[in-house]
Design an enzyme around this catalytic site. Structure first.
Site, PDB file in Angstrom:
ATOM      1  N   HIS A   1      -7.730 -35.718  -6.423  1.00 35.27           N
ATOM      2  CA  HIS A   1      -9.048 -35.101  -6.281  1.00 35.27           C
ATOM      3  C   HIS A   1      -8.981 -33.616  -6.626  1.00 35.27           C
ATOM      4  O   HIS A   1      -7.898 -33.034  -6.688  1.00 35.27           O
ATOM      5  CB  HIS A   1      -9.611 -35.299  -4.868  1.00 35.27           C
TER       6      HIS A   1
ATOM      7  N   HIS B   1      -7.906 -26.277  -4.536  1.00 38.27           N
ATOM      8  CA  HIS B   1      -6.673 -27.046  -4.743  1.00 38.27           C
ATOM      9  C   HIS B   1      -6.925 -28.295  -5.562  1.00 38.27           C
ATOM     10  O   HIS B   1      -8.059 -28.756  -5.695  1.00 38.27           O
ATOM     11  CB  HIS B   1      -5.993 -27.394  -3.413  1.00 38.27           C
TER      12      HIS B   1
ATOM     13  N   GLU C   1     -13.773 -32.923  -3.616  1.00 34.49           N
ATOM     14  CA  GLU C   1     -13.807 -32.400  -2.250  1.00 34.49           C
ATOM     15  C   GLU C   1     -14.570 -31.077  -2.295  1.00 34.49           C
ATOM     16  O   GLU C   1     -14.286 -30.220  -3.139  1.00 34.49           O
ATOM     17  CB  GLU C   1     -12.384 -32.179  -1.746  1.00 34.49           C
TER      18      GLU C   1
HETATM   19 CO    CO Z   1      -7.910 -31.875  -0.588  1.00 37.41          CO
END
Ligand code: CO
Length: 142
Positions: free
Chosen positions: A83, A8, A132
């Site tokens: 992110h 994502h 991440e």
């Molecule tokens: Co995230």
């Protein structure tokens, strides 16, 4: 490190409902999850799916005082790209590799919004991108 799937893109927003409307009406998203709170992370989250099990957009709004999103929104009042989240098969091995490479891992490994362990790596050690790293989910949360 073996680069995994881009799970994502995290997008911060000052107004979650307005962002959901944008993704539905302007971008044509048809699969939009129910927003939910992650109090320990200080965020309210909503996942927008792209077709065919593709990369999701993770909408992030501040929740409570001292949310980690608040400082970002002070610098970027409209919100914006926050992110990138990549999957790895083994979160423990991945963390050891990043730490051995001298990358600043931010905080402990914890359970992320998909229910799998995640950690974040400082953007200053990642070519400017807050990154991440998450263990590959075996079932996508809706
Ligand atoms: Co995230």
């Amino acid at each position: 490190m073996k680069l995994g799937r881009l799970n994502h893109v995290g997008v911060a927003t000052p107004d979650l409902e307005a962002s959901i409307t944008f993704w539905r009406d302007v971008m044509g998203a048809t699969q939009i999850g129910e927003p939910f709170d992650m109090p320990e992370q200080g965020v309210r989250v909503c996942f927008v799916d792209t077709p065919d099990g593709g990369t999701q957009i993770e909408l992030l709004a501040p929740l409570g005082d001292g949310s980690p999103i608040s400082a970002f929104l002070e610098r970027n009042p409209l919100g914006g790209q926050h992110h990138l989240a990549f999957e790895v098969p083994d979160i423990i091995a991945a963390r050891i590799e990043f730490e051995a490479a001298g990358k600043r891992v931010l905080g402990p490994t914890r359970i992320g919004a998909h229910g799998t362990p995640v950690f974040f790596v400082h953007p200053k050690d990642m070519a400017g991108v807050l990154t991440e790293i998450m263990e590959t989910p075996h079932a996508v949360r809706r």
